[in-house]
Write a protein that holds these residues in place. Structure first.
Motif, PDB file in Angstrom:
ATOM      1  N   SER A   1       0.831  -1.207   0.000  1.00 43.46           N
ATOM      2  CA  SER A   1       0.000   0.000   0.000  1.00 43.46           C
ATOM      3  C   SER A   1       0.864   1.256   0.000  1.00 43.46           C
ATOM      4  CB  SER A   1      -0.943   0.004   1.209  1.00 43.46           C
ATOM      5  OG  SER A   1      -0.221   0.058   2.428  1.00 43.46           O
ATOM      6  N   ALA A   2       1.994   1.237   0.732  1.00 44.28           N
ATOM      7  CA  ALA A   2       2.897   2.383   0.747  1.00 44.28           C
ATOM      8  C   ALA A   2       3.509   2.614  -0.630  1.00 44.28           C
ATOM      9  CB  ALA A   2       3.993   2.177   1.788  1.00 44.28           C
ATOM     10  N   LEU A   3       3.864   1.524  -1.317  1.00 42.77           N
ATOM     11  CA  LEU A   3       4.441   1.642  -2.657  1.00 42.77           C
ATOM     12  C   LEU A   3       3.404   2.159  -3.657  1.00 42.77           C
ATOM     13  CD1 LEU A   3       6.609  -1.618  -2.837  1.00 42.77           C
ATOM     14  CD2 LEU A   3       7.401   0.750  -2.550  1.00 42.77           C
ATOM     15  N   ILE A   4       2.157   1.718  -3.512  1.00 45.51           N
ATOM     16  CA  ILE A   4       1.079   2.215  -4.377  1.00 45.51           C
ATOM     17  C   ILE A   4       0.918   3.720  -4.200  1.00 45.51           C
ATOM     18  CG2 ILE A   4      -1.421   2.199  -4.750  1.00 45.51           C
ATOM     19  CD1 ILE A   4      -1.351  -0.811  -4.057  1.00 45.51           C
ATOM     20  N   ILE A   5       0.873   4.162  -2.947  1.00 42.12           N
ATOM     21  CA  ILE A   5       0.726   5.589  -2.662  1.00 42.12           C
ATOM     22  C   ILE A   5       1.919   6.360  -3.217  1.00 42.12           C
ATOM     23  CG2 ILE A   5       0.700   7.314  -0.820  1.00 42.12           C
ATOM     24  CD1 ILE A   5      -1.967   5.963  -1.185  1.00 42.12           C
ATOM     25  N   ALA A   6       3.122   5.820  -3.064  1.00 45.28           N
ATOM     26  CA  ALA A   6       4.327   6.504  -3.549  1.00 45.28           C
ATOM     27  C   ALA A   6       4.270   6.700  -5.065  1.00 45.28           C
ATOM     28  CB  ALA A   6       5.572   5.710  -3.159  1.00 45.28           C
ATOM     29  N   VAL A   7       3.896   5.659  -5.795  1.00 42.31           N
ATOM     30  CA  VAL A   7       3.784   5.759  -7.253  1.00 42.31           C
ATOM     31  C   VAL A   7       2.722   6.788  -7.634  1.00 42.31           C
ATOM     32  CG1 VAL A   7       3.126   4.518  -9.349  1.00 42.31           C
ATOM     33  CG2 VAL A   7       4.619   3.428  -7.675  1.00 42.31           C
ATOM     34  N   ALA A   8       1.596   6.781  -6.910  1.00 45.99           N
ATOM     35  CA  ALA A   8       0.519   7.723  -7.197  1.00 45.99           C
ATOM     36  C   ALA A   8       0.954   9.156  -6.927  1.00 45.99           C
ATOM     37  CB  ALA A   8      -0.713   7.377  -6.361  1.00 45.99           C
ATOM     38  N   VAL A   9       1.740   9.382  -5.878  1.00 46.00           N
ATOM     39  CA  VAL A   9       2.240  10.731  -5.568  1.00 46.00           C
ATOM     40  C   VAL A   9       3.160  11.221  -6.685  1.00 46.00           C
ATOM     41  CG1 VAL A   9       3.702  12.081  -4.017  1.00 46.00           C
ATOM     42  CG2 VAL A   9       2.005  10.517  -3.074  1.00 46.00           C
ATOM     43  N   VAL A  10       4.038  10.349  -7.165  1.00 50.68           N
ATOM     44  CA  VAL A  10       4.943  10.719  -8.258  1.00 50.68           C
ATOM     45  C   VAL A  10       4.143  11.088  -9.514  1.00 50.68           C
ATOM     46  CG1 VAL A  10       6.741   9.887  -9.816  1.00 50.68           C
ATOM     47  CG2 VAL A  10       6.873   9.364  -7.378  1.00 50.68           C
TER      48      VAL A  10
ATOM     49  N   THR B   1     -12.764   6.112  13.569  1.00 51.88           N
ATOM     50  CA  THR B   1     -11.406   5.916  14.093  1.00 51.88           C
ATOM     51  C   THR B   1     -10.619   4.907  13.270  1.00 51.88           C
ATOM     52  OG1 THR B   1     -12.241   6.383  16.321  1.00 51.88           O
ATOM     53  CG2 THR B   1     -10.088   5.332  16.153  1.00 51.88           C
ATOM     54  N   ALA B   2     -11.277   3.835  12.838  1.00 50.44           N
ATOM     55  CA  ALA B   2     -10.592   2.820  12.028  1.00 50.44           C
ATOM     56  C   ALA B   2     -10.091   3.415  10.719  1.00 50.44           C
ATOM     57  CB  ALA B   2     -11.530   1.646  11.753  1.00 50.44           C
ATOM     58  N   ASP B   3     -10.878   4.311  10.120  1.00 50.72           N
ATOM     59  CA  ASP B   3     -10.464   4.956   8.875  1.00 50.72           C
ATOM     60  C   ASP B   3      -9.278   5.881   9.116  1.00 50.72           C
ATOM     61  OD1 ASP B   3     -12.580   3.956   7.077  1.00 50.72           O
ATOM     62  OD2 ASP B   3     -13.903   5.099   8.390  1.00 50.72           O
ATOM     63  N   LEU B   4      -9.297   6.585  10.242  1.00 48.62           N
ATOM     64  CA  LEU B   4      -8.185   7.472  10.577  1.00 48.62           C
ATOM     65  C   LEU B   4      -6.894   6.676  10.766  1.00 48.62           C
ATOM     66  CD1 LEU B   4      -7.191  10.317  11.279  1.00 48.62           C
ATOM     67  CD2 LEU B   4      -7.884   9.890  13.656  1.00 48.62           C
ATOM     68  N   LEU B   5      -6.992   5.539  11.447  1.00 54.04           N
ATOM     69  CA  LEU B   5      -5.820   4.692  11.651  1.00 54.04           C
ATOM     70  C   LEU B   5      -5.297   4.149  10.324  1.00 54.04           C
ATOM     71  CD1 LEU B   5      -3.895   3.295  13.612  1.00 54.04           C
ATOM     72  CD2 LEU B   5      -5.560   1.421  13.801  1.00 54.04           C
ATOM     73  N   ALA B   6      -6.218   3.736   9.448  1.00 53.32           N
ATOM     74  CA  ALA B   6      -5.806   3.233   8.132  1.00 53.32           C
ATOM     75  C   ALA B   6      -5.099   4.318   7.328  1.00 53.32           C
ATOM     76  CB  ALA B   6      -7.021   2.708   7.373  1.00 53.32           C
ATOM     77  N   SER B   7      -5.564   5.564   7.469  1.00 52.37           N
ATOM     78  CA  SER B   7      -4.912   6.681   6.779  1.00 52.37           C
ATOM     79  C   SER B   7      -3.471   6.833   7.237  1.00 52.37           C
ATOM     80  CB  SER B   7      -5.670   7.989   7.048  1.00 52.37           C
ATOM     81  OG  SER B   7      -7.013   7.906   6.656  1.00 52.37           O
ATOM     82  N   CYS B   8      -3.246   6.660   8.517  1.00 47.28           N
ATOM     83  CA  CYS B   8      -1.885   6.793   9.058  1.00 47.28           C
ATOM     84  C   CYS B   8      -0.945   5.754   8.457  1.00 47.28           C
ATOM     85  CB  CYS B   8      -1.906   6.668  10.581  1.00 47.28           C
ATOM     86  SG  CYS B   8      -2.771   8.006  11.423  1.00 47.28           S
ATOM     87  N   TRP B   9      -1.464   4.541   8.204  1.00 47.91           N
ATOM     88  CA  TRP B   9      -0.633   3.499   7.612  1.00 47.91           C
ATOM     89  C   TRP B   9      -0.215   3.864   6.192  1.00 47.91           C
ATOM     90  CZ3 TRP B   9       1.563   0.644  10.917  1.00 47.91           C
ATOM     91  CH2 TRP B   9       0.904   0.140  12.027  1.00 47.91           C
ATOM     92  N   LEU B  10      -0.969   4.736   5.526  1.00 48.31           N
ATOM     93  CA  LEU B  10      -0.656   5.109   4.147  1.00 48.31           C
ATOM     94  C   LEU B  10       0.331   6.270   4.052  1.00 48.31           C
ATOM     95  CD1 LEU B  10      -4.242   4.954   2.559  1.00 48.31           C
ATOM     96  CD2 LEU B  10      -2.466   3.202   2.480  1.00 48.31           C
ATOM     97  N   LEU B  11       0.503   7.009   5.143  1.00 45.87           N
ATOM     98  CA  LEU B  11       1.327   8.216   5.103  1.00 45.87           C
ATOM     99  C   LEU B  11       2.795   7.971   4.755  1.00 45.87           C
ATOM    100  CD1 LEU B  11      -0.154  10.316   8.046  1.00 45.87           C
ATOM    101  CD2 LEU B  11      -0.439  10.667   5.587  1.00 45.87           C
ATOM    102  N   PRO B  12       3.430   6.846   5.179  1.00 49.29           N
ATOM    103  CA  PRO B  12       4.815   6.622   4.739  1.00 49.29           C
ATOM    104  C   PRO B  12       4.971   6.613   3.222  1.00 49.29           C
ATOM    105  CG  PRO B  12       4.284   5.161   6.556  1.00 49.29           C
ATOM    106  CD  PRO B  12       3.001   5.836   6.161  1.00 49.29           C
ATOM    107  N   GLY B  13       3.948   6.159   2.531  1.00 53.17           N
ATOM    108  CA  GLY B  13       3.984   6.181   1.069  1.00 53.17           C
ATOM    109  C   GLY B  13       3.995   7.592   0.521  1.00 53.17           C
TER     110      GLY B  13
ATOM    111  N   VAL C   1       5.356  10.222   2.028  1.00 52.92           N
ATOM    112  CA  VAL C   1       6.723  10.725   2.229  1.00 52.92           C
ATOM    113  C   VAL C   1       7.661  10.159   1.171  1.00 52.92           C
ATOM    114  CG1 VAL C   1       8.672  10.800   3.819  1.00 52.92           C
ATOM    115  CG2 VAL C   1       6.335  10.992   4.704  1.00 52.92           C
ATOM    116  N   LEU C   2       7.558   8.849   0.923  1.00 51.65           N
ATOM    117  CA  LEU C   2       8.401   8.206  -0.082  1.00 51.65           C
ATOM    118  C   LEU C   2       8.154   8.799  -1.464  1.00 51.65           C
ATOM    119  CD1 LEU C   2      10.414   5.964  -0.817  1.00 51.65           C
ATOM    120  CD2 LEU C   2       8.469   4.396  -1.029  1.00 51.65           C
ATOM    121  N   GLY C   3       6.894   8.987  -1.809  1.00 51.65           N
ATOM    122  CA  GLY C   3       6.559   9.547  -3.118  1.00 51.65           C
ATOM    123  C   GLY C   3       7.013  10.987  -3.262  1.00 51.65           C
TER     124      GLY C   3
END
Length: 239
Positions: free
Chosen positions: A9-18, A185-197, A199-201
């Motif tokens: 998921s982090a790699l997906i987000i990173a590619v999407a940010v680029v 709250t579950a959605d907010l926590l899931a959002s946090c898991w995506l944030l490293p992507g 930064v990477l992107g």
């Protein structure tokens, strides 16, 4: 989510940010289909929150292009579209969400590849804003309608205006979800898991934008979107 899913998921987000930083579009249209295939719980709420962060970043990067605000009419259609999307959302199960989003992604990519052009005027921009608002609430991807309609010759102006539109439309859709209890709250926590992507992107986008022209990156982004869209449609149809 398992460690493997978090990394993917982090790699997906990173590619999407680029893709977003390079062309002014592509974040939702890349991330939404792929995340839906990985975990439907990441869409729409968590991805919408992350989208707000990404769009703020890309808008700031291209802020000199905001000397001309081209999408005011489209922004006016976001709120009614987002509210309509909230009504549509309970009517869709995971299968049909995937088929619809995937189909729209494929249609928008084919329109872009075919150089299909809808006249850019106040009415078409408002209509694109309404449809984008619906898609933002349903699947965190308000991009396809506005990308097909909007055109600007200056790259900074194009990237800045699109990213600003996506920032506002994502905020509107997210606020509508929160107001009606569809973001917790579950959605907010899931959002946090995506944030490293994110930064990477963001770190990867600088060198990519400097070394590759938008003309070279956009076909690659469209190709990735097409593969993701087709895969999502097939997966939904076979579910």
């Amino acid at each position: 989510m398992s460690p493997a899913e978090l990394i993917i998921s982090a790699l997906i987000i990173a590619v999407a940010v680029v893709a977003q930083a390079s062309t002014g579009s592509g974040f939702g249209i890349v991330a939404s289909p792929l995340l839906l295939m990985l975990s439907p719980h990441l869409v729409p709420g968590p991805l919408l929150l992350v989208s707000c962060v990404v769009m703020a970043f890309v808008t700031w990067q291209n802020r000199k292009g905001l000397r001309h605000l081209d999408l005011k009419s489209a922004l006016g259609g976001c709120l009614p579209g987002a509210l309509a999307g909230l009504w549509v959302l309970p009517l869709l199960n995971g299968k049909w969400t995937g088929v619809i989003v995937g189909g729209l992604v494929v249609a928008s990519v084919l329109a872009g590849l075919a150089r299909f052009q809808i006249p850019q005027n106040r009415i078409s921009l408002i209509a694109a804003g309404v449809v984008g608002g619906v898609l933002g609430t349903v699947a965190s991807t308000s991009g396809p309608p506005i990308v097909v309609v909007y055109r600007a010759s200056d790259p900074d102006r194009y990237r800045a205006n699109l990213s600003l539109f996506f920032l506002v439309s994502s905020q509107v859709s997210l606020l509508v979800l929160i107001a009606f209890g569809a973001f917790g709250t579950a959605d907010l926590l899931a959002s946090c898991w995506l944030l490293p992507g994110v930064v990477l992107g963001a770190l990867a986008s600088g060198p990519v934008v400097r070394r590759l022209s938008a003309a070279a990156i956009r076909p690659a982004a469209l190709g990735l979107c097409l593969i993701a869209g087709v895969s999502l449609v097939v997966k939904g149809a076979l579910a």
